[in-house]
Design a protein around this motif. Structure first.
Motif, PDB file in Angstrom:
ATOM      1  N   ASP A 100       0.821  -1.199   0.000  1.00 49.34           N
ATOM      2  CA  ASP A 100       0.000   0.000   0.000  1.00 49.34           C
ATOM      3  C   ASP A 100       0.861   1.258   0.000  1.00 49.34           C
ATOM      4  N   LYS A 101       1.866   1.298   0.834  1.00 47.60           N
ATOM      5  CA  LYS A 101       2.735   2.485   0.905  1.00 47.60           C
ATOM      6  C   LYS A 101       3.535   2.655  -0.378  1.00 47.60           C
ATOM      7  N   THR A 102       3.959   1.548  -0.985  1.00 49.64           N
ATOM      8  CA  THR A 102       4.692   1.635  -2.247  1.00 49.64           C
ATOM      9  C   THR A 102       3.800   2.184  -3.349  1.00 49.64           C
ATOM     10  N   LEU A 103       2.600   1.661  -3.459  1.00 49.73           N
ATOM     11  CA  LEU A 103       1.672   2.164  -4.475  1.00 49.73           C
ATOM     12  C   LEU A 103       1.299   3.618  -4.214  1.00 49.73           C
ATOM     13  N   GLU A 104       1.155   3.977  -2.967  1.00 49.40           N
ATOM     14  CA  GLU A 104       0.869   5.371  -2.629  1.00 49.40           C
ATOM     15  C   GLU A 104       2.019   6.274  -3.064  1.00 49.40           C
ATOM     16  N   TRP A 105       3.243   5.845  -2.812  1.00 51.05           N
ATOM     17  CA  TRP A 105       4.411   6.634  -3.194  1.00 51.05           C
ATOM     18  C   TRP A 105       4.496   6.767  -4.718  1.00 51.05           C
ATOM     19  N   VAL A 106       4.295   5.631  -5.416  1.00 50.45           N
ATOM     20  CA  VAL A 106       4.378   5.665  -6.883  1.00 50.45           C
ATOM     21  C   VAL A 106       3.270   6.541  -7.456  1.00 50.45           C
ATOM     22  N   LEU A 107       2.054   6.373  -6.988  1.00 49.74           N
ATOM     23  CA  LEU A 107       0.926   7.103  -7.560  1.00 49.74           C
ATOM     24  C   LEU A 107       0.968   8.585  -7.200  1.00 49.74           C
ATOM     25  N   TYR A 108       1.106   8.897  -5.927  1.00 50.16           N
ATOM     26  CA  TYR A 108       1.012  10.290  -5.495  1.00 50.16           C
ATOM     27  C   TYR A 108       2.288  11.091  -5.804  1.00 50.16           C
ATOM     28  N   ASP A 109       3.427  10.533  -5.449  1.00 51.12           N
ATOM     29  CA  ASP A 109       4.660  11.312  -5.597  1.00 51.12           C
ATOM     30  C   ASP A 109       5.213  11.296  -7.014  1.00 51.12           C
ATOM     31  N   LEU A 110       5.279  10.139  -7.634  1.00 55.99           N
ATOM     32  CA  LEU A 110       5.928  10.051  -8.941  1.00 55.99           C
ATOM     33  C   LEU A 110       4.990  10.393 -10.105  1.00 55.99           C
ATOM     34  N   ILE A 111       3.759   9.873 -10.090  1.00 54.03           N
ATOM     35  CA  ILE A 111       2.869  10.066 -11.232  1.00 54.03           C
ATOM     36  C   ILE A 111       2.105  11.383 -11.128  1.00 54.03           C
ATOM     37  N   LEU A 112       1.463  11.633 -10.002  1.00 48.61           N
ATOM     38  CA  LEU A 112       0.628  12.831  -9.876  1.00 48.61           C
ATOM     39  C   LEU A 112       1.400  14.045  -9.351  1.00 48.61           C
ATOM     40  N   GLY A 113       2.490  13.813  -8.705  1.00 48.11           N
ATOM     41  CA  GLY A 113       3.303  14.913  -8.189  1.00 48.11           C
ATOM     42  C   GLY A 113       2.739  15.551  -6.929  1.00 48.11           C
ATOM     43  N   TRP A 114       1.836  14.849  -6.207  1.00 50.68           N
ATOM     44  CA  TRP A 114       1.302  15.377  -4.955  1.00 50.68           C
ATOM     45  C   TRP A 114       2.281  15.039  -3.825  1.00 50.68           C
ATOM     46  N   LYS A 115       2.427  15.937  -2.944  1.00 51.03           N
ATOM     47  CA  LYS A 115       3.329  15.697  -1.818  1.00 51.03           C
ATOM     48  C   LYS A 115       2.592  15.756  -0.520  1.00 51.03           C
TER      49      LYS A 115
END
Length: 115
Positions: A100-115
């Protein structure tokens, strides 16, 4: 004849419920005991005086006979099995949390750019 037995059982149940209201000045525990007594009397009539009750008693006897045949695990086996299940559940919880944390990091930080 069976309908008469079921009617008697129904009347006993109704008498127990009616007793709850008739003896309204009694303490709640005593009135509840009247309802329970009526219910148990009705159940006894059905259980011991009807073919359905006879079938249930036969089923119950067979169930008890089967339970006696079961090879129950020892205390040591039960504790070991419990520990294996606990370890598996803990491992799966950790795995799912990391996923869950890995997918959250990939989706939010890398793809969408949300921090």
């Amino acid at each position: 004849m069976d309908r008469l037995k079921y009617l008697i059982a129904l009347l006993l149940l109704a008498a127990g419920i009616a007793g709850y209201y008739v003896f309204g000045e009694w303490p709640l525990v005593a009135r509840a005991a009247v309802v329970i007594a009526g219910t148990l009397a009705a159940a006894a009539v059905v259980l011991f005086a009807t073919p359905a009750g006879a079938r249930f008693l036969e089923f119950w006897r067979g169930t008890l006979a089967e339970v006696r045949k079961v090879a129950w695990p020892s205390r040591k086996e039960t504790i070991q099995s419990t520990l294996v299940v606990f370890a598996f559940v803990t491992t799966m919880a950790l795995f799912l949390w990391l996923t869950d944390k890995t997918l959250e990091w990939v989706l939010y930080d890398l793809i969408l750019g949300w921090k």
